[in-house]
Design a protein around this motif. Structure first.
Motif: not given
Length: 364
Positions: A160-168, A170-181, A202-205
């Motif tokens: 979650y911390e990584d994703i927030e930092l990545i989103q900040n 990204l410069n408007g580019k698309r992000l794909v999140i892979v949940i790896d089991c 949690n991610l959707k929030k």
């Protein structure tokens, strides 16, 4: 990522062989997430300078370029210590925002081999300047590529911390999140379902902008004896059950192509192996296997006997006769064993699995 089946491909011999023999229709329907791993160990030579890269992945990378030419691909590098070489360690160097990884990707992009590249964001958890280097990496990648991929283990709560930092950054580019089991244990599939659903909620929030979620994993064991009987058995594809339990058409299905994430090609089978052929169906896998007769050293005849059992099984997918994997089994049942190596029969299984899943998803 505009496909509905994301195939995680480690660059082992079995995986690449299966891809090599997949039809053009199959290749058009998948989105490969290629995880670069070390190559084979080079033979020792006198006069070779030291230090030397003993497990180069250059040939594997060349084959990846050949097999996926003109396609949209995601590129990643392995975190499995058993599959890492010196080249991969250098790419994981976090200095200057993972400059080596960014430069490597840009060089491949400049070659114009793939239609598009979606680079995976890599993270060295031991980096003292993790946040700064990660932010710089994302900024650099988002300047050069339209889509970035963030892949994290289902048990990694730092995501979650990584994703927030990545989103900040990204410069408007698309992000794909892979949940790896990774490897989904048969007896624990309900636990994985609960954890994945909680992760998605949690991610959707915190997700903003253009974001796609992918769920991947495999339930194929490293050792079939862990879950199956000696001669024949059937087990569920938990990755399929997991995806269907989400009941969300926006979540992209993904798997490892029926390949266990832990590669065991370094294991020496001094006492031989038991010939086995696996047949993946839409929601399960069945297999047959036979031990060689006493005092028989060759495997070919036993593989033909196993293939005969497989083809006579009422579940055998004869309707996929054009599939390379199915075709190899049918030929083998007629007495022409194409190979006596387990690695070859892994490729057969993977080739069948990919097409079967594409048909299940109505993508073929």
């Amino acid at each position: 990522m505009n496909k509905k089946y994301c195939l995680v491909v480690k660059t082992g011999d079995a995986e690449l062989r299966a891809i090599q023999h997949s039809s053009s229709e199959v290749m058009k329907a998948i989105f490969p997430l290629v995880e670069l791993t070390r190559g084979r160990k080079l033979p020792s030579r006198k006069g070779r300078p030291d230090p030397v890269e003993l497990y180069p992945f250059d040939k594997r990378l060349d084959l990846v370029k050949q097999l996926f030419k003109g396609m949209d691909v995601a590129l990643d590098i392995t975190t499995d210590e058993r599959l890492i070489n010196g080249q991969i360690k250098e790419l994981y160097n976090p200095s200057e925002g993972y400059k080596n990884w960014v430069t490597f990707l840009k060089e491949i992009q400049s070659q114009g081999i793939f239609n598009s590249i979606s680079p995976c964001v890599i993270i060295d958890a031991s980096d003292e300047n993790l946040s700064d280097n990660l932010a710089n990496e994302v900024r650099s990648l988002s300047q050069a590529f339209d889509e970035l991929v963030y892949r994290s283990d289902i048990y990694d709560d730092f995501c979650y911390e990584d994703i927030e930092l990545i989103q900040n950054n990204l410069n408007g580019k698309r992000l794909v999140i892979v949940i790896d089991c990774s490897y989904i244990i048969q007896s624990s599939v309900n636990s994985y379902e609960a954890k994945v659903k909680a992760r998605i909620d949690n991610l959707k929030k915190i997700l903003v902008g253009d974001t796609q979620i992918v769920v991947t994993g495999t339930s194929f064991p490293n050792n079939i004896s862990e879950i199956g009987d000696d001669k024949s058995d059937t087990f569920s594809l938990c990755e399929v059950k997991l995806h269907e339990s989400l009941k969300d058409g926006k979540i992209i299905y993904s798997d490892y192509g029926s390949i266990n994430p832990v590669r065991n090609d370094t294991i020496v089978m001094a006492r031989g192996w038991i010939p086995r052929i696996d047949v993946p169906l839409e929601e399960e896998v069945f297999y047959h296997r036979l031990r060689r007769p006493k005092n028989v050293t060759a495997y070919a005849e036993t593989y033909s006997d196993v293939a005969d059992l497989v083809v006579k099984d009422s579940r055998f997918p004869r309707y996929l006769s054009a599939n390379w994997g199915v075709n190899q089994i049918m030929k083998c049942s007629e007495g022409t064993s194409p190979s006596s190596q387990p690695n070859f029969w892994i490729s057969v299984r993977m080739c069948i699995h990919i097409e079967t899943q594409l048909r299940r998803l109505k993508l073929l």
